[in-house]
Design a protein around this motif. Structure first.
Motif, short mmCIF file in Angstrom:
data_model
loop_
_atom_site.label_atom_id
_atom_site.label_comp_id
_atom_site.label_asym_id
_atom_site.label_seq_id
_atom_site.Cartn_x
_atom_site.Cartn_y
_atom_site.Cartn_z
N ASN A 12 0.41 -7.66 8.19
CA ASN A 12 -0.73 -7.04 8.88
C ASN A 12 -0.64 -7.22 10.39
N ARG A 13 -0.26 -8.43 10.82
CA ARG A 13 -0.14 -8.69 12.25
C ARG A 13 1.04 -7.94 12.86
N ARG A 14 2.14 -7.86 12.15
CA ARG A 14 3.31 -7.18 12.65
C ARG A 14 3.04 -5.69 12.86
N LEU A 15 2.33 -5.07 11.91
CA LEU A 15 2.08 -3.63 11.97
C LEU A 15 0.78 -3.30 12.69
N GLY A 16 -0.05 -4.31 12.96
CA GLY A 16 -1.30 -4.08 13.66
C GLY A 16 -2.33 -3.32 12.85
N THR A 17 -2.18 -3.31 11.53
CA THR A 17 -3.09 -2.58 10.64
C THR A 17 -3.27 -3.39 9.36
N ALA A 18 -4.45 -3.30 8.76
CA ALA A 18 -4.73 -4.03 7.52
C ALA A 18 -4.14 -3.28 6.33
N VAL A 19 -2.81 -3.28 6.23
CA VAL A 19 -2.17 -2.62 5.09
C VAL A 19 -2.37 -3.43 3.81
N PHE A 20 -2.59 -4.73 3.94
CA PHE A 20 -2.96 -5.57 2.81
C PHE A 20 -4.44 -5.92 2.95
N ILE A 58 3.43 2.76 5.33
CA ILE A 58 3.31 3.47 4.05
C ILE A 58 3.88 2.63 2.92
N LYS A 59 5.04 2.02 3.15
CA LYS A 59 5.67 1.21 2.10
C LYS A 59 4.79 0.06 1.66
N TYR A 60 4.28 -0.70 2.62
CA TYR A 60 3.48 -1.87 2.27
C TYR A 60 2.10 -1.49 1.74
N TYR A 61 1.50 -0.46 2.32
CA TYR A 61 0.15 -0.05 1.93
C TYR A 61 0.11 0.39 0.47
N TYR A 62 1.09 1.20 0.07
CA TYR A 62 1.11 1.71 -1.30
C TYR A 62 2.00 0.89 -2.23
N GLY A 63 2.64 -0.15 -1.70
CA GLY A 63 3.48 -1.01 -2.54
C GLY A 63 4.73 -0.32 -3.05
N LEU A 64 5.40 0.42 -2.17
CA LEU A 64 6.58 1.19 -2.55
C LEU A 64 7.87 0.49 -2.16
N ARG A 65 8.90 0.74 -2.93
CA ARG A 65 10.25 0.35 -2.53
C ARG A 65 10.85 1.51 -1.74
N GLN A 66 11.93 1.25 -1.04
CA GLN A 66 12.55 2.28 -0.22
C GLN A 66 12.97 3.49 -1.07
N GLY A 67 13.52 3.20 -2.24
CA GLY A 67 13.95 4.29 -3.12
C GLY A 67 12.78 5.15 -3.59
N LEU A 88 1.92 11.88 1.87
CA LEU A 88 0.79 10.97 1.73
C LEU A 88 -0.11 11.35 0.55
N ILE A 89 -0.22 12.64 0.28
CA ILE A 89 -1.02 13.07 -0.87
C ILE A 89 -0.39 12.58 -2.17
N LEU A 90 0.94 12.63 -2.25
CA LEU A 90 1.63 12.10 -3.43
C LEU A 90 1.35 10.61 -3.60
N CYS A 91 1.39 9.89 -2.49
CA CYS A 91 1.11 8.44 -2.56
C CYS A 91 -0.32 8.18 -3.00
N GLU A 92 -1.27 9.01 -2.52
CA GLU A 92 -2.67 8.83 -2.89
C GLU A 92 -2.88 9.08 -4.39
N ARG A 93 -2.05 9.90 -5.00
CA ARG A 93 -2.23 10.23 -6.42
C ARG A 93 -1.69 9.16 -7.36
N ARG A 94 -1.02 8.15 -6.83
CA ARG A 94 -0.52 7.07 -7.68
C ARG A 94 -1.68 6.41 -8.43
N LEU A 95 -1.44 6.02 -9.67
CA LEU A 95 -2.50 5.45 -10.49
C LEU A 95 -3.07 4.17 -9.88
N ASP A 96 -2.21 3.31 -9.33
CA ASP A 96 -2.73 2.07 -8.75
C ASP A 96 -3.65 2.36 -7.57
#
Length: 202
Positions: A12-20, A58-67, A88-96
């Motif tokens: 969170n501090r590195r990115l300056g946003t509350a991704v967690f 995006i990776k940390y916020y949605y819990g994604l791996r690079q792949g 981003l819409i695809l990421c928003e549609r994830r069940l989690d």
């Protein structure tokens, strides 16, 4: 490498946003809103570095791996419309994410854990994949187990924030229905998605 399990406050501090969103990580950002590290003097970040930071959000916020992010990007590029918005819409549609936005869990990692442990069903069928892409009309319910019902009723009482407009949520009944597909305006993550598209197009 799997998903990130290290200190969330540092990210969170590195990115300056509350991704967690957990209490400790948000408190760390509130107390020290500068990057972690020994030296207070920071070098000017390059264009590449800025784009990398936006991708990491995006990776940390949605819990994604690079792949996984690459798969979503390729799918978004083949979809009509703005590639960044479709990503981003695809990421928003994830069940989690849907479970989190519906107010049934406090954080996305908590929702992801619940899905992996077979706590939730979609249209009456147990789904154990957090990356399941929800569609309009999908009904998400908690499995009818007394222990789970008690646990999630306690969780729902501690959830902060209102459910997303594109989800019809019933926290008391522990159910949620996807009313429509999310739009770009529904994305809750502040990110310069154009820089992410440029970065992933390299």
């Amino acid at each position: 490498m799997g998903r990130y399990t290290g200190p969330k406050g540092r990210i969170n501090r590195r990115l300056g946003t509350a991704v967690f969103e957990n209490a400790g990580a948000t408190r760390a950002l509130d107390r020290r809103d500068f990057p972690p590290g020994q030296h207070t003097r920071r070098k000017k970040v390059s264009t590449y570095g800025l784009a990398l930071q936006e991708k990491q959000k995006i990776k940390y916020y949605y819990g994604l791996r690079q792949g996984q992010l690459r798969i979503y990007f390729d799918k978004a590029r083949r979809t009509k419309g703005n590639t960044g918005e479709q990503l981003l819409i695809l990421c928003e549609r994830r069940l989690d994410n849907v479970i989190r936005r519906a107010g049934l869990c406090k954080t996305r990692p908590q929702a992801r854990q619940g899905i992996a442990h077979a706590h939730f069903q979609v249209n009456g069928r147990t789904v154990k994949s957090p990356s399941f892409l929800c569609r309009p009309g999908d009904v998400i319910t908690l499995r009818n187990r007394p222990g789970l019902v008690k646990l999630y009723k306690e969780i729902v009482e501690e959830v902060v924030g209102q459910p997303a407009d594109w989800i019809n949520s019933d926290p008391k009944g522990l159910t949620a229905t996807v009313a429509t597909l999310p739009s770009f305006e529904d994305v809750s993550l502040p990110v310069e998605v154009g820089q992410v598209v440029a970065f992933l197009s390299r």
